[in-house]
Design an enzyme around this catalytic site. Structure first.
Site, PDB file in Angstrom:
ATOM      1  N   HIS A 104       1.027   4.214   4.371  1.00 25.89           N
ATOM      2  CA  HIS A 104       0.333   5.499   4.265  1.00 25.89           C
ATOM      3  C   HIS A 104      -0.919   5.547   5.138  1.00 25.89           C
ATOM      4  O   HIS A 104      -2.013   5.198   4.691  1.00 25.89           O
ATOM      5  CB  HIS A 104      -0.080   5.748   2.809  1.00 25.89           C
ATOM      6  CG  HIS A 104       1.053   6.061   1.901  1.00 25.89           C
ATOM      7  ND1 HIS A 104       1.462   7.345   1.621  1.00 25.89           N
ATOM      8  CD2 HIS A 104       1.879   5.243   1.198  1.00 25.89           C
ATOM      9  CE1 HIS A 104       2.486   7.319   0.787  1.00 25.89           C
ATOM     10  NE2 HIS A 104       2.754   6.049   0.513  1.00 25.89           N
ATOM     11  N   CYS A 131       6.428   7.371   3.846  1.00 27.11           N
ATOM     12  CA  CYS A 131       6.970   7.088   2.517  1.00 27.11           C
ATOM     13  C   CYS A 131       8.103   8.065   2.181  1.00 27.11           C
ATOM     14  O   CYS A 131       9.144   8.025   2.798  1.00 27.11           O
ATOM     15  CB  CYS A 131       5.845   7.107   1.475  1.00 27.11           C
ATOM     16  SG  CYS A 131       6.261   6.242  -0.061  1.00 27.11           S
ATOM     17  N   GLU A 186      -2.539   8.168   5.969  1.00 27.12           N
ATOM     18  CA  GLU A 186      -3.451   9.205   5.462  1.00 27.12           C
ATOM     19  C   GLU A 186      -4.403   8.677   4.402  1.00 27.12           C
ATOM     20  O   GLU A 186      -5.406   9.328   4.083  1.00 27.12           O
ATOM     21  CB  GLU A 186      -2.646  10.399   4.911  1.00 27.12           C
ATOM     22  CG  GLU A 186      -1.904  10.158   3.623  1.00 27.12           C
ATOM     23  CD  GLU A 186      -0.546   9.512   3.782  1.00 27.12           C
ATOM     24  OE1 GLU A 186       0.232   9.524   2.813  1.00 27.12           O
ATOM     25  OE2 GLU A 186      -0.251   8.973   4.884  1.00 27.12           O
TER      26      GLU A 186
END
Length: 227
Positions: A197, A88, A199
């Site tokens: 994302h 991002c 994570e």
């Protein structure tokens, strides 16, 4: 044997650094916090630039962050082969730093998007994607307002011909990215940037749409341990 050390960079406005650090630890690595004004990389084995809204985004996403003191150390280290992942805002910073080609622009339709998104893995040859298989379809969260990947025709042609497109959107293009590009790598393959994302998709406990993000972290730790 000590765990591989993955630096997680925080800029003013970064909001996914703790999630990134947790993902590194979840995979068995040591997450090393790096502040944007740090004078050095603290001897880390790899670097993760997480998402958020770094200072200066009002000018252009990542445009000021690219000049942070830490980036003066990170840019030459990345060009010399240090594995780097940017998600991002981290992807935007990598493009602004010219570590990856192209740029991220406002989403088509000019709306902020936050949803679970289908992604197809196009390359498993990077240190960050070796635990995937090419053609594998995964689901990761996206949340961005400036995620539309753009590049000139020559750059796009070079990316496609060189196998540098690492991820593409499936099930609909959420932001108007050219060629449905969700993530790319540099020519050497050590630097990867993507808008989704990983994570946020490592533990079912957090309500993630999948645990598909785990493979990013298991991939890099295996690479570092076997290096």
């Amino acid at each position: 044997m000590s765990a591989a050390r993955v630096g997680v960079v925080t800029f003013p406005g970064t909001l996914d650094d703790q999630d990134a650090a947790r993902a590194v630890r979840h995979a068995g690595g040591e997450a090393v916090p790096l502040w944007h004004a740090d004078p050095d990389l603290r001897g880390v084995d790899a670097v993760f630039l997480p998402g958020g809204f770094s200072y200066g985004d009002y000018l252009r996403c990542g445009a000021i962050s690219r000049f942070a003191p830490l980036m003066e150390e990170l840019i030459p280290a990345a060009r010399a082969g240090l594995p780097v992942l940017g998600t991002c805002n981290g992807f935007q910073i990598l493009c602004e730093a010219h570590l990856l080609p192209g740029a991220l622009m406002r989403n088509a339709g000019l709306h902020y998007i936050c949803r679970d998104q289908g992604i197809r893995v196009e390359s498993s040859t990077t240190p960050w994607t070796s635990d995937f298989t090419e053609g594998q379809e995964i689901v990761l969260p996206i949340k961005h307002g400036e995620g539309r990947y753009v590049a000139d025709e020559a750059t796009l042609g070079a990316l496609e011909a060189g196998g540098q497109v690492v991820f593409r959107y499936t099930g609909g293009n959420p932001n108007g990215s050219l060629n449905d590009i969700a993530g790319i790598r540099n020519e050497a393959g050590n630097i990867v940037g993507l808008m989704p994302h990983p994570e946020h998709a490592v533990e079912e406990l957090t309500g993630a749409p999948s645990t598909d993000g785990r493979a990013f972290f298991s991939s890099i730790l295996k690479k570092l341990v076997n290096a």
